[in-house]
Scaffold this active site. Structure first.
Site, PDB file in Angstrom:
ATOM      1  N   ARG A  24       0.820  -1.211   0.000  1.00  0.00           N
ATOM      2  CA  ARG A  24       0.000   0.000   0.000  1.00  0.00           C
ATOM      3  C   ARG A  24       0.858   1.268   0.000  1.00  0.00           C
ATOM      4  O   ARG A  24       0.453   2.286  -0.549  1.00  0.00           O
ATOM      5  CB  ARG A  24      -0.940   0.010   1.207  1.00  0.00           C
ATOM      6  CG  ARG A  24      -2.110  -0.905   0.975  1.00  0.00           C
ATOM      7  CD  ARG A  24      -3.160  -0.748   2.042  1.00  0.00           C
ATOM      8  NE  ARG A  24      -4.409  -1.336   1.583  1.00  0.00           N
ATOM      9  CZ  ARG A  24      -5.333  -1.825   2.393  1.00  0.00           C
ATOM     10  NH1 ARG A  24      -5.152  -1.791   3.694  1.00  0.00           N
ATOM     11  NH2 ARG A  24      -6.441  -2.319   1.902  1.00  0.00           N
ATOM     12  N   LYS A  33     -18.486 -15.391   3.637  1.00  0.00           N
ATOM     13  CA  LYS A  33     -19.868 -15.010   3.929  1.00  0.00           C
ATOM     14  C   LYS A  33     -20.583 -14.492   2.701  1.00  0.00           C
ATOM     15  O   LYS A  33     -20.174 -13.514   2.095  1.00  0.00           O
ATOM     16  CB  LYS A  33     -19.886 -13.942   5.023  1.00  0.00           C
ATOM     17  CG  LYS A  33     -19.558 -14.506   6.391  1.00  0.00           C
ATOM     18  CD  LYS A  33     -19.685 -13.444   7.454  1.00  0.00           C
ATOM     19  CE  LYS A  33     -21.082 -13.399   8.057  1.00  0.00           C
ATOM     20  NZ  LYS A  33     -21.209 -12.318   9.044  1.00  0.00           N
ATOM     21  N   GLY A  54      -9.124  -8.653   0.153  1.00  0.00           N
ATOM     22  CA  GLY A  54      -7.883  -8.847   0.886  1.00  0.00           C
ATOM     23  C   GLY A  54      -7.371 -10.272   0.819  1.00  0.00           C
ATOM     24  O   GLY A  54      -6.194 -10.519   0.540  1.00  0.00           O
ATOM     25  N   GLY A  59     -13.170  -4.170   0.670  1.00  0.00           N
ATOM     26  CA  GLY A  59     -14.537  -3.685   0.885  1.00  0.00           C
ATOM     27  C   GLY A  59     -14.938  -2.638  -0.141  1.00  0.00           C
ATOM     28  O   GLY A  59     -16.061  -2.652  -0.660  1.00  0.00           O
TER      29      GLY A  59
HETATM   30  P1  ADP Z   1     -11.840 -11.627   0.400  1.00  0.00           P
HETATM   31  O1  ADP Z   1     -11.045 -11.058   1.556  1.00  0.00           O
HETATM   32  O2  ADP Z   1     -10.938 -12.008  -0.759  1.00  0.00           O
HETATM   33  O3  ADP Z   1     -12.984 -10.757   0.010  1.00  0.00           O
HETATM   34  P2  ADP Z   1     -13.456 -13.239   2.151  1.00  0.00           P
HETATM   35  O4  ADP Z   1     -12.980 -12.427   3.318  1.00  0.00           O
HETATM   36  O5  ADP Z   1     -14.837 -13.100   1.719  1.00  0.00           O
HETATM   37  O6  ADP Z   1     -12.466 -13.017   0.891  1.00  0.00           O
HETATM   38  O7  ADP Z   1     -13.257 -14.791   2.479  1.00  0.00           O
HETATM   39  C1  ADP Z   1     -12.037 -15.344   2.835  1.00  0.00           C
HETATM   40  C2  ADP Z   1     -12.194 -16.386   3.884  1.00  0.00           C
HETATM   41  O8  ADP Z   1     -13.076 -17.410   3.482  1.00  0.00           O
HETATM   42  C3  ADP Z   1     -10.880 -17.056   4.151  1.00  0.00           C
HETATM   43  O9  ADP Z   1     -10.512 -16.798   5.491  1.00  0.00           O
HETATM   44  C4  ADP Z   1     -11.155 -18.538   3.926  1.00  0.00           C
HETATM   45  O10 ADP Z   1     -10.531 -19.353   4.889  1.00  0.00           O
HETATM   46  C5  ADP Z   1     -12.649 -18.602   4.080  1.00  0.00           C
HETATM   47  N1  ADP Z   1     -13.214 -19.778   3.393  1.00  0.00           N
HETATM   48  C6  ADP Z   1     -13.329 -19.971   2.079  1.00  0.00           C
HETATM   49  N2  ADP Z   1     -13.869 -21.167   1.811  1.00  0.00           N
HETATM   50  C7  ADP Z   1     -14.113 -21.754   3.008  1.00  0.00           C
HETATM   51  C8  ADP Z   1     -14.683 -23.007   3.392  1.00  0.00           C
HETATM   52  N3  ADP Z   1     -15.100 -23.890   2.491  1.00  0.00           N
HETATM   53  N4  ADP Z   1     -14.802 -23.240   4.714  1.00  0.00           N
HETATM   54  C9  ADP Z   1     -14.367 -22.348   5.633  1.00  0.00           C
HETATM   55  N5  ADP Z   1     -13.839 -21.158   5.319  1.00  0.00           N
HETATM   56  C10 ADP Z   1     -13.704 -20.859   4.021  1.00  0.00           C
HETATM   57 MG    MG Z   2     -11.484 -11.018   3.694  1.00  0.00          MG
END
Ligand code: ADP
Ligand code: MG
Length: 397
Positions: free
Chosen positions: A40, A201, A354, A377
């Site tokens: 960053r 989520k 992230g 976000g």
């Molecule tokens: P990003 O930061 O790229 O937007 P998210 O924060 O939405 O992604 O999701 C990332 C998290 O989702 C990671 O910590 C990962 O461990 C979790 N995750 C993904 N698939 C699974 C799964 N099948 N079971 C449990 N956790 C999961």
């Molecule tokens: Mg995340």
């Protein structure tokens, strides 16, 4: 092109000698005083360099971590000032506060091309409250406001939004790069356009999926999020992570998919384990074969192959959210494979989020992507069509 006015739309003469309040996102991970990843900081350099080369007096501001309106010694910006100084090869003055007589004095001493880094702006509770008096005090330090903190632009805070009520507000170079990228994704994407959405989520991603449905040709769902869709379709998902409050919305999306004539790909197989910490007992099963006592933690090889097919010939790929719990080595296969597929593709590849970006870095593929967004976000908020407070305040061309 996005409609916002860039700093580069100003005549250089209009910047020379001016006091510029530059809000950057220098929120880097720091452990025991050591910066763990300075991406960053590097991303913020072009705007700082542009301003100093134009002869501006730069008043630089950022937050770091979540000090909740209090001074937290470990969250001072001193290591960031040092790192900036070593990259920019100029001394960076670091202040221990953000407003008040000492700051006014320091600002009045600034010469053209100088940079003064203010203290962590979130040491002030007025920042997150977007307190108008505080925003005015910040504004009074400067003649021009430049917003380069894309990663924080979804926050309605004093230094990201409030300050622009009192100063002309322009986008920095990083902000413009991010806005141009997402603007072209939303308004003139090259087809076929494939969106890969994963992560934990579904609630944080539903808006994005809805907004993208009329624009994309294919949606691929992975990660824990897939289980909410699978459950909504009546599949047994065992002990897999699921958002039971979102089953109805998942059904709505599945209906909308049918209408939008979008290809919607859910996992065909899963890596399953009896519990999260029993990686040694992992098995690969068909998506219809998840038993009640197992949980899905990653996509399997059939799904990876299907994703490979879906990406063949794609002209635009957007990826947000890992395909499994990739932080655990034993569950990282699907996510790493998808990162490799993107790296191999000739398509425009944009990655936001992230954790998705950490996954790309883990595979050392960051140079192979068209654009890695500096905002998780914020990129999701833009793609779901929300107006972001830190962007809404910027002047238009
Ligand atoms: P990003 O930061 O790229 O937007 P998210 O924060 O939405 O992604 O999701 C990332 C998290 O989702 C990671 O910590 C990962 O461990 C979790 N995750 C993904 N698939 C699974 C799964 N099948 N079971 C449990 N956790 C999961
Ligand atoms: Mg995340």
């Amino acid at each position: 092109m996005n409609p916002k006015k860039s700093l580069q739309n100003l005549a250089k003469q209009a910047i020379k000698g001016k006091r510029v309040f530059l809000r950057a996102d220098l929120n880097v991970p720091i452990q025991r005083g050591v910066i763990k990843d300075d991406e960053r900081i590097i991303a913020s350099l072009p705007t700082i360099q542009y301003l100093t080369s134009c002869g501006a007096k730069v008043i630089l501001s950022s937050h770091l971590g979540r000090p909740h309106g209090q001074v937290v010694e470990a969250l001072r910006l001193n290591p960031i000032a040092e790192r900036l100084s070593s990259y920019l090869k100029i001394p960076i003055q670091k202040a221990d506060s953000c407003v008040g007589p000492e700051i006014e004095e320091k600002v009045s001493q600034l010469k053209e091309g100088d940079v003064l880094l203010l203290e962590n702006i979130r040491f002030y509770s007025e920042e997150s409250e977007n307190d108008p008096e505080f925003a005015k005090k910040l504004a009074d330090l400067a003649d021009i406001y430049v917003q380069d903190a894309f990663g924080t632009s979804h926050r309605n805070h004093a230094s990201t939004a409030g300050i622009a009520h009192y100063l002309p507000a322009y986008a920095g170079l990083l902000m413009m790069k991010e806005l141009d990228c997402f603007d072209s994704l939303l308004t003139q994407p090259k087809h076929p356009f494939v969106a890969i959405i994963g992560g934990a989520k579904i609630s944080t991603k539903i808006g994005v999926i809805k907004k993208l449905l009329p624009i994309v040709d294919v949606v691929i769902i992975g990660g824990a999020m897939a289980f909410t869709f699978l459950k909504a379709k009546g599949y047994e998902i065992g002990k897999s992570l699921v958002d039971n409050d979102k089953l109805e919305e998942a059904r709505d999306i599945l209906n909308a998919v049918d209408k939008a004539r979008v290809r919607f790909i859910l996992p065909l197989d899963q890596v399953v384990v009896p519990s999260f910490d029993q990686a040694d007992d992992k098995q690969i099963v068909d998506i219809t074969q998840i038993s009640a006592d197992k949980m899905g933690v990653d996509i399997g090889p059939k799904t990876v192959k299907e994703i490979g097919h879906a990406l063949t010939g794609a002209k635009t790929i957007f990826w947000n959210g890992p395909m499994g719990a990739f932080e655990v080595d034993a569950y990282s296969y699907g996510t790493v494979q998808v990162a490799k597929l993107l790296a191999k593709s000739d398509s425009i590849t944009v990655v936001g989020g992230g954790d998705s970006i950490s996954a790309i870095k883990l595979s050392k593929l960051e140079d192979q992507m068209t654009h890695l967004s500096t905002g998780g976000g914020a990129s999701l908020a833009i793609l779901s069509g929300q107006s972001l407070p830190g962007i809404a305040i910027l002047e238009e061309k």
